[in-house]
Design a protein around this motif. Structure first.
Motif, short mmCIF file in Angstrom:
data_model
loop_
_atom_site.label_atom_id
_atom_site.label_comp_id
_atom_site.label_asym_id
_atom_site.label_seq_id
_atom_site.Cartn_x
_atom_site.Cartn_y
_atom_site.Cartn_z
N VAL A 17 0.87 -1.17 0.00
CA VAL A 17 0.00 0.00 0.00
C VAL A 17 0.90 1.23 0.00
CG1 VAL A 17 -1.91 -1.17 1.19
CG2 VAL A 17 -0.21 0.07 2.53
N HIS A 18 0.34 2.35 -0.34
CA HIS A 18 1.09 3.62 -0.28
C HIS A 18 0.49 4.45 0.84
CE1 HIS A 18 2.33 2.25 -4.25
NE2 HIS A 18 3.40 2.97 -4.03
N VAL A 19 1.30 4.75 1.83
CA VAL A 19 0.88 5.54 2.98
C VAL A 19 1.53 6.90 2.85
CG1 VAL A 19 0.90 5.70 5.49
CG2 VAL A 19 0.64 3.46 4.39
N ASP A 20 0.72 7.89 2.60
CA ASP A 20 1.21 9.27 2.41
C ASP A 20 2.30 9.31 1.34
OD1 ASP A 20 1.04 11.97 2.85
OD2 ASP A 20 2.33 11.96 4.62
N GLY A 21 2.11 8.50 0.27
CA GLY A 21 3.04 8.50 -0.85
C GLY A 21 4.22 7.56 -0.69
N THR A 22 4.38 6.93 0.49
CA THR A 22 5.49 6.02 0.74
C THR A 22 5.01 4.58 0.61
OG1 THR A 22 6.48 7.59 2.27
CG2 THR A 22 7.23 5.31 2.43
N GLU A 23 5.76 3.77 -0.15
CA GLU A 23 5.40 2.36 -0.32
C GLU A 23 5.64 1.60 0.98
OE1 GLU A 23 7.44 -0.82 -3.03
OE2 GLU A 23 6.18 0.51 -4.27
N VAL A 24 4.62 0.84 1.43
CA VAL A 24 4.70 0.07 2.66
C VAL A 24 4.28 -1.36 2.37
CG1 VAL A 24 3.76 -0.20 4.99
CG2 VAL A 24 4.19 2.09 4.09
N GLY A 25 5.07 -2.31 2.84
CA GLY A 25 4.71 -3.70 2.63
C GLY A 25 5.73 -4.62 3.25
N PRO A 26 5.43 -5.88 3.36
CA PRO A 26 4.17 -6.48 2.96
C PRO A 26 3.07 -6.17 3.98
CG PRO A 26 5.54 -8.15 3.99
CD PRO A 26 6.36 -6.87 3.92
N CYS A 27 1.86 -6.04 3.48
CA CYS A 27 0.70 -5.76 4.32
C CYS A 27 -0.37 -6.81 4.09
CB CYS A 27 0.12 -4.39 3.99
SG CYS A 27 1.23 -3.02 4.33
N LEU A 28 -1.21 -6.98 5.09
CA LEU A 28 -2.41 -7.79 4.95
C LEU A 28 -3.57 -6.81 4.90
CD1 LEU A 28 -1.70 -10.56 7.61
CD2 LEU A 28 -1.24 -10.63 5.17
N VAL A 29 -4.35 -6.85 3.84
CA VAL A 29 -5.46 -5.91 3.66
C VAL A 29 -6.75 -6.68 3.82
CG1 VAL A 29 -6.54 -4.26 2.09
CG2 VAL A 29 -4.05 -4.54 2.08
N ARG A 30 -7.55 -6.31 4.80
CA ARG A 30 -8.82 -6.97 5.08
C ARG A 30 -9.91 -5.93 5.26
NH1 ARG A 30 -6.18 -10.65 3.51
NH2 ARG A 30 -5.46 -12.43 4.69
N ASN A 31 -10.73 -5.74 4.23
CA ASN A 31 -11.85 -4.79 4.28
C ASN A 31 -11.41 -3.41 4.74
OD1 ASN A 31 -13.70 -6.72 3.30
ND2 ASN A 31 -13.91 -7.55 5.35
N GLU A 32 -11.76 -3.02 5.94
CA GLU A 32 -11.46 -1.67 6.45
C GLU A 32 -10.26 -1.66 7.38
OE1 GLU A 32 -13.37 0.95 5.26
OE2 GLU A 32 -14.29 -0.60 4.04
N VAL A 33 -9.43 -2.72 7.33
CA VAL A 33 -8.27 -2.82 8.21
C VAL A 33 -7.05 -3.24 7.38
CG1 VAL A 33 -7.28 -3.99 10.22
CG2 VAL A 33 -9.72 -3.49 10.17
N ILE A 34 -5.93 -2.61 7.67
CA ILE A 34 -4.66 -2.98 7.04
C ILE A 34 -3.69 -3.30 8.16
CG2 ILE A 34 -2.77 -2.26 5.55
CD1 ILE A 34 -4.66 -0.14 4.38
N PHE A 35 -3.05 -4.47 8.08
CA PHE A 35 -2.02 -4.85 9.03
C PHE A 35 -0.68 -4.61 8.35
CE2 PHE A 35 -5.77 -7.45 9.80
CZ PHE A 35 -6.03 -7.14 11.13
N CYS A 36 0.16 -3.77 8.97
CA CYS A 36 1.41 -3.30 8.36
C CYS A 36 2.61 -3.66 9.21
CB CYS A 36 1.38 -1.78 8.23
SG CYS A 36 0.05 -1.13 7.25
N PRO A 37 3.81 -3.56 8.62
CA PRO A 37 5.02 -3.76 9.41
C PRO A 37 5.05 -2.80 10.61
CG PRO A 37 5.55 -3.65 7.07
CD PRO A 37 4.11 -3.27 7.21
N PRO A 38 5.72 -3.18 11.69
CA PRO A 38 5.69 -2.38 12.91
C PRO A 38 6.32 -1.00 12.80
CG PRO A 38 7.29 -4.16 13.11
CD PRO A 38 6.54 -4.38 11.83
N ASP A 39 7.18 -0.77 11.81
CA ASP A 39 7.84 0.54 11.69
C ASP A 39 7.05 1.52 10.82
OD1 ASP A 39 8.29 -0.86 9.35
OD2 ASP A 39 10.37 -0.24 9.16
N THR A 40 5.84 1.15 10.41
CA THR A 40 5.00 2.03 9.59
C THR A 40 4.57 3.25 10.41
OG1 THR A 40 4.18 0.12 8.39
CG2 THR A 40 2.89 2.13 8.20
N VAL A 41 4.60 4.42 9.78
CA VAL A 41 4.15 5.65 10.43
C VAL A 41 2.92 6.15 9.67
CG1 VAL A 41 4.75 8.03 11.02
CG2 VAL A 41 6.49 6.23 11.14
N ALA A 42 1.76 6.18 10.36
CA ALA A 42 0.51 6.60 9.71
C ALA A 42 -0.48 7.12 10.74
CB ALA A 42 -0.09 5.42 8.94
N PRO A 43 -0.31 8.37 11.18
CA PRO A 43 -1.26 8.91 12.14
C PRO A 43 -2.65 9.09 11.51
CG PRO A 43 0.28 10.61 11.43
CD PRO A 43 0.73 9.32 10.82
#
Length: 107
Positions: A17-43
């Motif tokens: 996924v792209h979080v504020d323009g930054t590529e983040v992965g690998p992620c698990l995307v489930r409906n309205e929830v995204i599980f991301c690596p622990p160092d992801t920054v997304a307030p």
């Protein structure tokens, strides 16, 4: 087990996924929830682009510690998908009640 091992084990194919323009992965995307690596920054309020190009916005970001569960540390993003014409903002009446989704009559 680290996040990468967990994501590869529980996803048919790792998602990016792209979080504020930054590529983040690998992620698990489930409906309205995204599980991301622990160092992801997304307030809350951060724009997210989902696989396939759909737009969303972070509603809440929760750091999930392993706490002896056997699950790796990760960041859980609760998101709101933004459809065409939906900015994710609600209109509020003077009484403090949401008017989102109501058909308002005009004279």
């Amino acid at each position: 087990m680290n996040w990468l091992e967990f994501a590869l084990l529980h996803a048919d194919e790792p998602r990016t996924v792209h979080v504020d323009g930054t590529e983040v992965g690998p992620c698990l995307v489930r409906n309205e929830v995204i599980f991301c690596p622990p160092d992801t920054v997304a307030p809350p309020g951060t724009p997210v682009t989902l696989p396939g190009g759909r737009a969303a916005r972070v509603r809440n970001a929760i750091f999930m510690d392993s706490c002896g569960t056997g699950l790796p540390e990760h960041l859980q993003l609760d998101i709101q998908r933004l459809d065409a014409g939906n900015t994710g903002q609600r209109n509020y009446s003077p009484a403090g009640r949401s008017t989102a989704g109501r058909n308002e009559r005009t004279a």
